[in-house]
Design a protein around this motif. Structure first.
Motif, short mmCIF file in Angstrom:
data_model
loop_
_atom_site.label_atom_id
_atom_site.label_comp_id
_atom_site.label_asym_id
_atom_site.label_seq_id
_atom_site.Cartn_x
_atom_site.Cartn_y
_atom_site.Cartn_z
N UNK A 1 -46.19 -29.64 13.34
CA UNK A 1 -45.56 -29.99 14.60
C UNK A 1 -44.17 -29.41 14.78
N UNK A 2 -43.28 -30.23 15.31
CA UNK A 2 -41.92 -29.80 15.58
C UNK A 2 -41.20 -29.40 14.31
N UNK A 3 -41.43 -30.12 13.23
CA UNK A 3 -40.76 -29.79 11.96
C UNK A 3 -41.10 -28.39 11.49
N UNK A 4 -42.38 -28.04 11.57
CA UNK A 4 -42.79 -26.69 11.16
C UNK A 4 -42.14 -25.64 12.06
N UNK A 5 -42.15 -25.89 13.36
CA UNK A 5 -41.55 -24.92 14.29
C UNK A 5 -40.06 -24.74 14.00
N UNK A 6 -39.37 -25.83 13.67
CA UNK A 6 -37.95 -25.73 13.34
C UNK A 6 -37.74 -24.92 12.07
N UNK A 7 -38.56 -25.17 11.06
CA UNK A 7 -38.43 -24.43 9.81
C UNK A 7 -38.64 -22.94 10.03
N UNK A 8 -39.66 -22.60 10.78
CA UNK A 8 -39.96 -21.19 11.03
C UNK A 8 -38.87 -20.53 11.86
N UNK A 9 -38.35 -21.24 12.86
CA UNK A 9 -37.33 -20.66 13.74
C UNK A 9 -36.01 -20.44 12.99
N UNK A 10 -35.60 -21.42 12.22
CA UNK A 10 -34.36 -21.27 11.46
C UNK A 10 -34.48 -20.17 10.42
N UNK A 11 -35.65 -20.07 9.79
CA UNK A 11 -35.87 -19.00 8.82
C UNK A 11 -35.82 -17.63 9.49
N UNK A 12 -36.40 -17.54 10.69
CA UNK A 12 -36.36 -16.27 11.43
C UNK A 12 -34.93 -15.81 11.70
N UNK A 13 -34.03 -16.79 11.84
CA UNK A 13 -32.64 -16.47 12.16
C UNK A 13 -31.74 -16.45 10.93
N UNK A 14 -32.35 -16.39 9.73
CA UNK A 14 -31.58 -16.11 8.53
C UNK A 14 -31.30 -17.27 7.60
N UNK A 15 -31.70 -18.50 7.97
CA UNK A 15 -31.44 -19.63 7.09
C UNK A 15 -32.42 -19.66 5.92
N UNK A 16 -31.96 -20.18 4.80
CA UNK A 16 -32.86 -20.55 3.72
C UNK A 16 -33.31 -21.98 4.01
N UNK A 17 -34.62 -22.17 4.11
CA UNK A 17 -35.17 -23.43 4.59
C UNK A 17 -35.81 -24.21 3.45
N UNK A 18 -35.46 -25.48 3.36
CA UNK A 18 -36.10 -26.40 2.43
C UNK A 18 -36.95 -27.35 3.28
N UNK A 19 -38.25 -27.23 3.14
CA UNK A 19 -39.20 -28.04 3.91
C UNK A 19 -39.62 -29.23 3.06
N UNK A 20 -39.53 -30.44 3.62
CA UNK A 20 -40.00 -31.61 2.89
C UNK A 20 -41.02 -32.37 3.71
N UNK A 21 -41.96 -33.03 3.01
CA UNK A 21 -43.03 -33.76 3.69
C UNK A 21 -43.85 -34.49 2.64
N UNK A 22 -44.80 -35.28 3.10
CA UNK A 22 -45.80 -35.87 2.22
C UNK A 22 -47.08 -35.05 2.21
N UNK A 23 -47.23 -34.16 3.18
CA UNK A 23 -48.43 -33.31 3.30
C UNK A 23 -48.20 -32.04 2.47
N UNK A 24 -48.46 -32.14 1.18
CA UNK A 24 -48.09 -31.07 0.27
C UNK A 24 -48.81 -29.75 0.57
#
Length: 266
Positions: A18-41
């Motif tokens: 959902x929104x969390x995945x889209x945020x992770x992908x967008x921030x990564x596209x713009x140069x951030x190192x992304x740490x994704x957390x969830x229960x859905x491993x």
């Protein structure tokens, strides 16, 4: 424009879909190192693999946002692997719909534990690491238009999102008073095609955030309710999160970003 968050480290809870995945992908596209957390491993690993395949930097951590020790462990892991934290997207959440006369107390409390306790713990344990970097930071707490207006059969969900809204403002003032350069803002999505809508409108299992909402149901809901006449997509919210995460919003704190196609205007 590219590299809008270049060199920054971002932590996104509920980032597997959902929104969390889209945020992770967008921030990564713009140069951030992304740490994704969830229960859905499995899904979290898929997100990280997709980001890396696209040339981005990402890692995944298993994370129950309702548990304080889990937050302590996640922040310690971020510090160990990245040495800093610049962006926190407190996104993990569930939506449960029921009349106030019918909702079990256990469901009410579970919703608050994830949507409110999770945000509180994120703030409590992320801000110290941001302050260590002495470069400020940006925290985006995922509220909702349900945090701005009431809806029938949504008292529990509205209560959680209203709590996030005012918690955001309070902590924004705390950080401003400390002059630590950390900005804290809330995001208020409207009708966005995400899995949470299945549980809200009764077309899926309660709290099931693993699969997309049924487009036809959302289309009908949108046509009746949204002035622009169209539903939103996770990427619409991710673009707003990107702006709040970037230095372009350096003078914005304690604010509410509403992305809802005009739904709350009328």
């Amino acid at each position: 424009m590219a590299g809008r968050v270049e060199g920054k480290v971002a932590l996104i809870t509920g980032g597997a879909s959902g929104i969390g995945r889209a945020c992770a992908e967008r921030l990564a596209q713009e140069g951030a190192t992304v740490v994704v957390t969830d229960l859905q491993d499995a899904k979290g690993a898929e997100v990280v693999a997709a980001i890396r395949a696209a040339g981005g930097k990402a890692e995944y951590l298993h994370h129950d946002v309702t548990q304080e020790q889990a937050w302590i462990d996640v922040i310690a892991a971020v510090k160990a692997s990245q040495g800093r934290l610049d962006i926190l997207v407190n996104n993990a959440g569930i939506g449960l719909s029921a009349s106030v006369l019918e909702m079990p107390l256990a469901d009410f409390q579970r919703q608050f534990a994830i949507n409110v306790d999770g945000v509180f713990l994120g703030l409590k344990h992320s801000i110290p690491l941001m302050r260590e970097g002495k470069a400020g930071g940006s925290i985006i707490n995922m509220s909702s238009i349900a945090g701005l207006k009431g809806s029938p059969r949504m008292s529990g969900y509205c209560g959680t999102k209203g709590a996030v809204r005012l918690m955001t403002k309070s902590v924004a003032m705390e950080c401003a008073n400390e002059k630590d350069g950390i900005r804290v803002n809330s995001m208020h999505p409207g009708i966005i095609e995400t899995p949470i809508w299945d549980s809200i409108i009764g077309t899926g299992d309660p709290g099931d955030n693993a699969r997309p909402a049924r487009p036809a149901v959302l289309d009908a809901l949108t046509a009746d309710a949204v002035p622009m006449g169209v539903k939103g997509y996770p990427e619409d919210i991710a673009n707003g999160v990107l702006w709040l995460a970037s230095d372009e919003s350096r003078y914005v704190t304690g604010a509410e970003m509403v992305i809802d196609g005009g739904l709350t205007v009328k």
